[in-house]
Design a protein around this motif. Structure first.
Motif, PDB file in Angstrom:
ATOM      1  N   SER A  42       0.831  -1.200   0.000  1.00  0.00           N
ATOM      2  CA  SER A  42       0.000   0.000   0.000  1.00  0.00           C
ATOM      3  C   SER A  42       0.866   1.251   0.000  1.00  0.00           C
ATOM      4  O   SER A  42       1.917   1.310   0.650  1.00  0.00           O
ATOM      5  CB  SER A  42      -0.914  -0.007   1.238  1.00  0.00           C
ATOM      6  OG  SER A  42      -1.553   1.239   1.389  1.00  0.00           O
ATOM      7  N   PHE A  71      -4.462  -0.115  -3.378  1.00  0.00           N
ATOM      8  CA  PHE A  71      -5.398  -1.214  -3.241  1.00  0.00           C
ATOM      9  C   PHE A  71      -6.848  -0.754  -3.205  1.00  0.00           C
ATOM     10  O   PHE A  71      -7.755  -1.585  -3.271  1.00  0.00           O
ATOM     11  CB  PHE A  71      -5.060  -2.042  -2.004  1.00  0.00           C
ATOM     12  CG  PHE A  71      -3.791  -2.848  -2.162  1.00  0.00           C
ATOM     13  CD1 PHE A  71      -3.774  -4.014  -2.908  1.00  0.00           C
ATOM     14  CD2 PHE A  71      -2.610  -2.424  -1.579  1.00  0.00           C
ATOM     15  CE1 PHE A  71      -2.614  -4.747  -3.074  1.00  0.00           C
ATOM     16  CE2 PHE A  71      -1.443  -3.151  -1.726  1.00  0.00           C
ATOM     17  CZ  PHE A  71      -1.448  -4.314  -2.474  1.00  0.00           C
ATOM     18  N   SER A 130      -8.822  -1.664  -6.852  1.00  0.00           N
ATOM     19  CA  SER A 130      -8.589  -3.101  -6.900  1.00  0.00           C
ATOM     20  C   SER A 130      -8.290  -3.584  -8.315  1.00  0.00           C
ATOM     21  O   SER A 130      -7.360  -4.367  -8.542  1.00  0.00           O
ATOM     22  CB  SER A 130      -9.803  -3.843  -6.337  1.00  0.00           C
ATOM     23  OG  SER A 130      -9.630  -5.241  -6.433  1.00  0.00           O
ATOM     24  N   LEU A 149      -8.827  -8.672  -5.486  1.00  0.00           N
ATOM     25  CA  LEU A 149      -8.118  -8.148  -4.323  1.00  0.00           C
ATOM     26  C   LEU A 149      -9.064  -7.321  -3.461  1.00  0.00           C
ATOM     27  O   LEU A 149      -9.812  -6.492  -3.961  1.00  0.00           O
ATOM     28  CB  LEU A 149      -6.934  -7.286  -4.763  1.00  0.00           C
ATOM     29  CG  LEU A 149      -5.770  -8.016  -5.437  1.00  0.00           C
ATOM     30  CD1 LEU A 149      -4.725  -7.019  -5.901  1.00  0.00           C
ATOM     31  CD2 LEU A 149      -5.153  -9.037  -4.487  1.00  0.00           C
ATOM     32  N   SER A 150      -8.993  -7.547  -2.161  1.00  0.00           N
ATOM     33  CA  SER A 150      -9.834  -6.789  -1.239  1.00  0.00           C
ATOM     34  C   SER A 150      -9.330  -5.360  -1.106  1.00  0.00           C
ATOM     35  O   SER A 150      -8.123  -5.096  -1.201  1.00  0.00           O
ATOM     36  CB  SER A 150      -9.825  -7.474   0.132  1.00  0.00           C
ATOM     37  OG  SER A 150     -10.439  -6.654   1.101  1.00  0.00           O
ATOM     38  N   THR A 176      -6.668  -4.741   1.545  1.00  0.00           N
ATOM     39  CA  THR A 176      -5.359  -5.362   1.373  1.00  0.00           C
ATOM     40  C   THR A 176      -4.261  -4.313   1.515  1.00  0.00           C
ATOM     41  O   THR A 176      -4.381  -3.200   1.011  1.00  0.00           O
ATOM     42  CB  THR A 176      -5.252  -6.028  -0.021  1.00  0.00           C
ATOM     43  OG1 THR A 176      -6.252  -7.033  -0.137  1.00  0.00           O
ATOM     44  CG2 THR A 176      -3.884  -6.657  -0.227  1.00  0.00           C
ATOM     45  N   VAL A 226       0.719  -7.718  -0.992  1.00  0.00           N
ATOM     46  CA  VAL A 226       0.613  -8.946  -1.778  1.00  0.00           C
ATOM     47  C   VAL A 226       2.023  -9.401  -2.115  1.00  0.00           C
ATOM     48  O   VAL A 226       2.833  -8.619  -2.624  1.00  0.00           O
ATOM     49  CB  VAL A 226      -0.194  -8.743  -3.074  1.00  0.00           C
ATOM     50  CG1 VAL A 226      -0.143  -9.996  -3.941  1.00  0.00           C
ATOM     51  CG2 VAL A 226      -1.646  -8.395  -2.752  1.00  0.00           C
ATOM     52  N   ASP A 243      -1.437 -18.586   1.455  1.00  0.00           N
ATOM     53  CA  ASP A 243      -1.937 -18.140   2.745  1.00  0.00           C
ATOM     54  C   ASP A 243      -2.826 -19.191   3.401  1.00  0.00           C
ATOM     55  O   ASP A 243      -3.067 -19.131   4.611  1.00  0.00           O
ATOM     56  CB  ASP A 243      -2.698 -16.821   2.600  1.00  0.00           C
ATOM     57  CG  ASP A 243      -3.672 -16.826   1.443  1.00  0.00           C
ATOM     58  OD1 ASP A 243      -4.863 -16.637   1.688  1.00  0.00           O
ATOM     59  OD2 ASP A 243      -3.249 -17.040   0.290  1.00  0.00           O
ATOM     60  N   SER A 248      -1.808 -10.296   3.500  1.00  0.00           N
ATOM     61  CA  SER A 248      -3.226 -10.612   3.396  1.00  0.00           C
ATOM     62  C   SER A 248      -3.518 -11.636   2.308  1.00  0.00           C
ATOM     63  O   SER A 248      -4.557 -12.287   2.336  1.00  0.00           O
ATOM     64  CB  SER A 248      -4.023  -9.337   3.117  1.00  0.00           C
ATOM     65  OG  SER A 248      -3.543  -8.692   1.963  1.00  0.00           O
ATOM     66  N   LYS A 249      -2.628 -11.777   1.361  1.00  0.00           N
ATOM     67  CA  LYS A 249      -2.858 -12.739   0.287  1.00  0.00           C
ATOM     68  C   LYS A 249      -1.519 -13.173  -0.280  1.00  0.00           C
ATOM     69  O   LYS A 249      -0.604 -12.367  -0.421  1.00  0.00           O
ATOM     70  CB  LYS A 249      -3.710 -12.120  -0.822  1.00  0.00           C
ATOM     71  CG  LYS A 249      -4.169 -13.112  -1.904  1.00  0.00           C
ATOM     72  CD  LYS A 249      -5.082 -12.421  -2.898  1.00  0.00           C
ATOM     73  CE  LYS A 249      -5.616 -13.374  -3.957  1.00  0.00           C
ATOM     74  NZ  LYS A 249      -6.456 -14.439  -3.387  1.00  0.00           N
TER      75      LYS A 249
END
Length: 463
Positions: free
Chosen positions: A183, A209, A212, A238-239, A242, A245, A367, A396-397
């Motif tokens: 981010s 993010f 997305s 992608l959330s 997030t 990544v 994950d 997160s991913k």
């Protein structure tokens, strides 16, 4: 060339360039007194220990600089002969089979294909920003014994390994890399940026993010470019919350030492299981001797096919109905034993070889898988404070995707992440080695003794 990070001393490592020669000529005591003469001779014994520490640090810096050079000569008695990449090879192999057995247990009867090296390198890099239990979980989950192998040795091992694999070669192409998409609100610690660049040649990519779709395209375009278009659509959905990544990739393209003529490839049966038969294009080779063996105690045959330029593939063909029995004993030690035996001339024999031409892939949510191996950093309790001062930073991913193409010319692959046996020699008359049922395979780098890819082909018609 690899970048070496040297410890900081009051004088700088260059001040100690001639110390090995000086100490061999004068001895430690004379050199110390010359460099740091004490004001009072009565204090020599007390001060000598204090004066010894910075000198040793300087020599340590020189030692680290020498080990960081992949091609630099090593001179003098007691010089380290084992390259840094070979020191971490056993742990990387152990992780490869730990991950294989986990995936195989969760996906029985399915194709498996992944790059253990790509995953290991990415998460070892992430460990540079981990602290406390999270740091230990990552490295121990990657099968490193932190009592036997220090953290500097691990990172220097990957530095040398990646440099060796990414070295340009006119007959073999291997590209390995990692990327962190973070981010834009994150402020990264300078040490993390410097260490990831020095040891892994990686830099974080800023990403928005909140957009997305745009960030998804950014990540996928990067991986697609680095894998020559083999890996597409690595991430999706992608959330918006997030913040990080992690992607990892490897691209491999090798040509067989003994290519197969395309005109001899014919459709033939492949027995997926007792009730399923599919047609596959079957390559045929009878013009050259093959390296192969049949294992008496482990019911399988093992074939070695060499690539031009320092890589090879091992194809492991279980006897009919014996895949589970072979998988049970599939370990780094077993792979090393097979590889060692297949160096002997007695296992080079004429054989009629049938090998399917195929393309398979594997896609894995790390994950969800890595916590089963003890790497539980996908929670807000994870301590990634070495990356940023921001609290509750988490991965997160994390995804990994691998693709393999095997044809008459060679192999193109990409990824975006003690047992005693008695062996039979191959028969002296031409035998038949036919890969017309599920088999295992590994692609190995001979220079670094690393497993680049590992997999199981259950149905070669399923990509």
């Amino acid at each position: 060339e690899p970048v070496t990070v040297v410890p900081s001393t009051p004088w700088g490592a260059e001040s100690y360039a001639h110390l090995p020669w000086l100490t061999s000529q004068w001895g430690w005591v004379s050199v110390l007194d010359a460099l740091f003469p004490p004001a009072d001779l009565k204090l020599q014994k007390m001060q000598r220990a204090d004066r010894l520490l910075p000198v040793l640090l300087g020599l340590l810096a020189l030692s680290h600089g020498g080990r960081g050079q992949a091609d630099g000569p090593q001179e003098g008695p007691g010089a380290e002969e084992v390259s840094p990449s070979l020191q971490i090879a056993p742990s990387n192999a152990a992780f490869a089979f730990n991950f294989y057995h986990l995936v195989a247990s969760l996906n029985p009867g399915s194709n498996i294909f992944f790059s253990p090296l790509s995953i290991s390198a990415a998460y070892a890099m992430l460990a540079l920003g981990a602290r406390g239990d999270t740091w230990a979980q990552i490295l121990q989950g990657l099968a490193f014994n932190l009592t036997d192998t220090s953290e500097p040795d691990i990172h220097q091992g990957f530095q040398h390994l990646l440099h060796t694999l990414n070295r340009p070669h006119d007959k073999l192409e291997t590209r390995v890399g990692s990327a962190l998409f973070l981010s834009q609100d994150l402020t990264l610690r300078p040490r993390f940026l410097n260490d990831t660049a020095a040891f892994y040649g990686a830099s974080p990519f800023p990403a928005d993010f909140l957009d997305s779709e745009g960030t998804t395209q950014l990540i996928n375009n990067h991986v697609k470019k680095e894998t020559r278009g083999k890996i597409d659509n690595l991430v999706s959905r992608l959330s918006r919350d997030t913040v990080m990544v992690l992607v990892n990739y490897i691209y491999f393209r090798g040509r067989w030492e003994n290519p197969v003529g395309r005109h001899v490839t014919k459709p033939q049966d492949f027995h997926v299981d007792e009730n399923t038969v599919v047609k596959v294009p079957m390559m045929f080779q009878d013009q050259h001797k093959q390296w192969y063996l049949h294992d008496k105690h482990v019911p399988c045959s093992v074939l070695r096919l060499d690539y031009k330029g320092g890589a090879r593939a091992l194809f492991i063909l279980p006897d009919p109905g014996k895949m589970a029995q072979v998988e049970e004993v599939l370990t780094p030690e077993m792979l090393r034993r097979w590889s060692s035996l297949l160096e002997k001339r007695s296992y080079s024999r004429k054989v009629w070889l049938y090998l399917p031409k195929f393309s398979i892939s594997g896609s894995y949510n790390l994950d969800q898988l890595l916590p089963r191996l003890g790497i539980d950093l996908f929670l807000r309790q994870a301590n990634l404070s070495g990356i940023s001062a921001q609290e509750n930073l988490m991965v997160s991913k994390s995804v990994h995707k691998a693709v393999l193409d095997v044809d008459e010319i060679g192999t193109e692959a990409a990824a975006a992440t003690s047992f005693s046996v008695t062996l039979f020699s191959a028969p002296r008359i031409p035998g038949i080695l036919k890969f017309n049922r599920p088999f295992l395979m590994a692609i190995l780098s001979t220079d670094t003794q690393s497993i680049l890819f590992l997999g199981k082909v259950v149905n070669p018609t399923k990509p």
